[in-house]
Enzyme design. Structure first.
Site, PDB file in Angstrom:
ATOM      1  N   HIS A  19       0.803  -1.223   0.000  1.00 57.25           N
ATOM      2  CA  HIS A  19       0.000   0.000   0.000  1.00 57.25           C
ATOM      3  C   HIS A  19       0.835   1.272   0.000  1.00 57.25           C
ATOM      4  O   HIS A  19       0.279   2.373  -0.039  1.00 57.25           O
ATOM      5  CB  HIS A  19      -0.937   0.012   1.221  1.00 57.25           C
ATOM      6  CG  HIS A  19      -0.210   0.245   2.511  1.00 57.25           C
ATOM      7  ND1 HIS A  19       0.474  -0.755   3.156  1.00 57.25           N
ATOM      8  CD2 HIS A  19      -0.026   1.363   3.253  1.00 57.25           C
ATOM      9  CE1 HIS A  19       1.035  -0.266   4.256  1.00 57.25           C
ATOM     10  NE2 HIS A  19       0.746   1.026   4.334  1.00 57.25           N
TER      11      HIS A  19
HETATM   12  C1  UD1 Z   1      -1.765   5.206   6.589  1.00 63.76           C
HETATM   13  C2  UD1 Z   1      -0.399   5.579   7.193  1.00 63.76           C
HETATM   14  C3  UD1 Z   1       0.599   4.465   6.912  1.00 63.76           C
HETATM   15  C4  UD1 Z   1       0.071   3.120   7.364  1.00 63.76           C
HETATM   16  C5  UD1 Z   1      -1.282   2.881   6.707  1.00 63.76           C
HETATM   17  C6  UD1 Z   1      -1.886   1.566   7.140  1.00 63.76           C
HETATM   18  C7  UD1 Z   1       0.066   8.001   7.188  1.00 63.76           C
HETATM   19  C8  UD1 Z   1       0.907   9.046   6.595  1.00 63.76           C
HETATM   20  N1  UD1 Z   1       0.127   6.804   6.595  1.00 63.76           N
HETATM   21  O1  UD1 Z   1      -1.567   5.150   5.187  1.00 63.76           O
HETATM   22  O2  UD1 Z   1       1.787   4.737   7.626  1.00 63.76           O
HETATM   23  O3  UD1 Z   1       0.972   2.104   6.990  1.00 63.76           O
HETATM   24  O4  UD1 Z   1      -2.166   3.948   7.097  1.00 63.76           O
HETATM   25  O5  UD1 Z   1      -3.040   1.292   6.423  1.00 63.76           O
HETATM   26  O6  UD1 Z   1      -0.597   8.247   8.150  1.00 63.76           O
HETATM   27  N2  UD1 Z   1      -9.018   4.935   2.663  1.00 63.76           N
HETATM   28  C9  UD1 Z   1     -10.248   4.348   2.612  1.00 63.76           C
HETATM   29  N3  UD1 Z   1     -10.811   3.934   3.790  1.00 63.76           N
HETATM   30  C10 UD1 Z   1     -10.195   4.081   4.990  1.00 63.76           C
HETATM   31  C11 UD1 Z   1      -8.946   4.714   5.010  1.00 63.76           C
HETATM   32  C12 UD1 Z   1      -8.361   5.133   3.856  1.00 63.76           C
HETATM   33  O7  UD1 Z   1     -10.841   4.184   1.566  1.00 63.76           O
HETATM   34  O8  UD1 Z   1     -10.751   3.678   6.011  1.00 63.76           O
HETATM   35  C13 UD1 Z   1      -8.380   5.348   1.403  1.00 63.76           C
HETATM   36  C14 UD1 Z   1      -8.706   6.766   1.036  1.00 63.76           C
HETATM   37  O9  UD1 Z   1      -8.801   6.858  -0.351  1.00 63.76           O
HETATM   38  C15 UD1 Z   1      -7.462   7.517   1.485  1.00 63.76           C
HETATM   39  C16 UD1 Z   1      -6.373   6.498   1.240  1.00 63.76           C
HETATM   40  O10 UD1 Z   1      -6.986   5.238   1.533  1.00 63.76           O
HETATM   41  O11 UD1 Z   1      -7.277   8.711   0.803  1.00 63.76           O
HETATM   42  C17 UD1 Z   1      -5.157   6.672   2.095  1.00 63.76           C
HETATM   43  O12 UD1 Z   1      -5.507   6.719   3.472  1.00 63.76           O
HETATM   44  P1  UD1 Z   1      -4.550   7.494   4.507  1.00 63.76           P
HETATM   45  O13 UD1 Z   1      -5.039   7.336   5.891  1.00 63.76           O
HETATM   46  O14 UD1 Z   1      -4.334   8.886   4.033  1.00 63.76           O
HETATM   47  O15 UD1 Z   1      -3.166   6.766   4.338  1.00 63.76           O
HETATM   48  P2  UD1 Z   1      -2.795   5.216   4.197  1.00 63.76           P
HETATM   49  O16 UD1 Z   1      -2.283   4.985   2.837  1.00 63.76           O
HETATM   50  O17 UD1 Z   1      -3.906   4.330   4.676  1.00 63.76           O
END
Ligand code: UD1
Length: 399
Positions: free
Chosen positions: A239
């Site tokens: 991811h």
């Molecule tokens: C975040 C953490 C990363 C961790 C990961 C575990 C930061 C900078 N990154 O990354 O260190 O390894 O979590 O999963 O904090 N989304 C959904 N549903 C959710 C959450 C996210 O659809 O419940 C999608 C959204 O499109 C969002 C994208 O995932 O924009 C990224 O989510 P985000 O929390 O920004 O970062 P992660 O890539 O999940």
């Protein structure tokens, strides 16, 4: 009475706060009993802990341990399932910040968390790991002169292109208590000039959860669900933006998985970010049928998949540690790791992001060239108890 707020935001935080909550419950008299309604998660009035606050004789060691969920992760399968499986109470505060750019997400958490801090006036905020919620909540707290404890402090990839590295460095800089999972963390903090009195090498809270839940993990039926035989399949999680946000890179990942799936079945629980990119780049049809794509999987089933597989291929931080604890081979598709003990002592192979090279390394492992690992020092299931004991002693000494 000591008032402590622990922060969770994203999936890798839940299994680190769960053992802390259990340790507070064990040592203290009362924990959260807030009734808050905010964000998208309606939080009903509820109570955890062994006694009602009204029955409490307010001894200095009485602790009110509250949990704040920022809502950085919000999908049922990225968040709620972990609360249920890890037996965490509903969060006392839910900020509902959701997704956004880094600045937007961090800023929203700060704005919302500051309101909670002003209202609750805690003695301490505990943050874990390295996600955006970690830095946002630490920063909001220290600006209000509230003490901060960082659990999983000192880890360094020395790669500022990783948002998590920036979160780690900044959180460590402003925290009052730094709880470290492996010796490299102590060295990193020492060489960055942090006062040694703030640094405590305590072990790994995430491994506390793994150890605590092993009996339940062993009852998981996830292998039957996907018709998998123990030690005869690969588990993949990817991811990181550097691997999955770029179309060419994601295509190469798929080519690698297709080749490997000719040798073994592959299970690929897919992060929402990776799924969205596979869809938007139109790559769905390229994956072989032997690569089983699933939605994100709950904690108990996921660890069962790690425990029973022949090889994990990942770019996650935590899975490098979980596979090391379980003695399972792990190929980490990154150029660096902030968890070097997993390579030096454990079963992790840091392979870089050349996917051809990764494929060859995976084939070598499948042909039997396996690394024998050991469990790192103090990964014994007692980290959270050590942390809670230190915090209570220090906070009480401060009056
Ligand atoms: C975040 C953490 C990363 C961790 C990961 C575990 C930061 C900078 N990154 O990354 O260190 O390894 O979590 O999963 O904090 N989304 C959904 N549903 C959710 C959450 C996210 O659809 O419940 C999608 C959204 O499109 C969002 C994208 O995932 O924009 C990224 O989510 P985000 O929390 O920004 O970062 P992660 O890539 O999940």
């Amino acid at each position: 009475m000591l008032r402590i707020i622990s922060v969770v935001g994203a999936r890798p935080n839940f299994m680190k706060v769960a053992p802390l909550h259990k340790a507070f419950e064990k040592l203290s008299v009362v924990s959260g009993q807030r009734s808050v309604e905010s964000g998208k998660w309606k939080v009903e009035s509820y109570k955890v802990g062994v006694e009602n606050e009204s029955n409490i004789n307010h001894q200095p060691s009485t602790i009110n341990h509250l949990i704040c969920h920022t809502g950085q992760h919000y999908d049922e399968k990225m968040s709620k399932v972990f609360f249920d499986e890890l037996e965490l109470p509903k969060p006392d505060f839910y900020l509902g910040v959701g997704s956004g750019s880094h600045a937007e997400q961090t800023a929203k958490v700060m704005i919302e968390f500051e309101k909670i801090l002003i209202q609750e006036k805690p003695d301490l905020v505990i943050v874990v790991g390295d996600v955006n919620s970690t830095i946002a909540c630490s920063l909001a707290a220290v600006k209000l002169n509230i003490k901060v404890a960082h659990v999983e402090a000192g880890l360094r990839s020395f790669d500022n292109k990783m948002p998590e590295e920036i979160n780690r460095v900044l959180t460590d800089t402003i925290s009052d208590f730094l709880f470290v999972t492996e010796k490299s963390g102590v060295d990193n903090l020492r060489s960055s000039g942090v006062s040694t009195g703030k640094v405590f090498f305590v072990g790994n809270c995430m491994i506390d959860s793994l150890i605590h839940y092993l009996p339940k993990i062993d009852k998981s039926t996830i292998l039957e669900t996907y018709s998998l035989q123990p030690t005869a399949y690969l588990l993949v999680t990817l991811h990181r933006p550097s691997n999955v946000d770029d179309e060419q890179s994601l295509k190469k990942v798929i080519v690698m998985l297709n080749h490997l799936s000719e040798k073994r079945k592959i299970v690929f629980p897919i992060h929402p970010r990776t799924r969205a990119n596979i869809k938007s780049f139109g790559l769905e049809s390229l994956l072989n049928a032997n690569v089983i794509l699933t939605d994100p999987i709950g904690y108990l089933d996921f660890i069962s998949l790690v425990k029973n597989c022949e090889l994990v291929i990942t770019d996650s931080g935590g899975i490098q540690e979980e596979s090391t604890y379980l003695g399972v081979q792990c190929l980490t598709l990154r150029d660096n790791t902030e968890r070097p003990v997993t390579v030096e002592v454990g079963t992790n192979h840091l392979i870089g992001t050349d996917f051809k090279k990764a494929e060859l390394a995976a084939l070598e492992i499948l042909s039997g060239k396996k690394k024998i690992g050991k469990i790192p020092e103090l990964w014994d299931g007692k980290a959270a108890e050590r942390i809670v004991k230190i915090l209570i002693e220090k906070l009480e000494a401060d009056g």
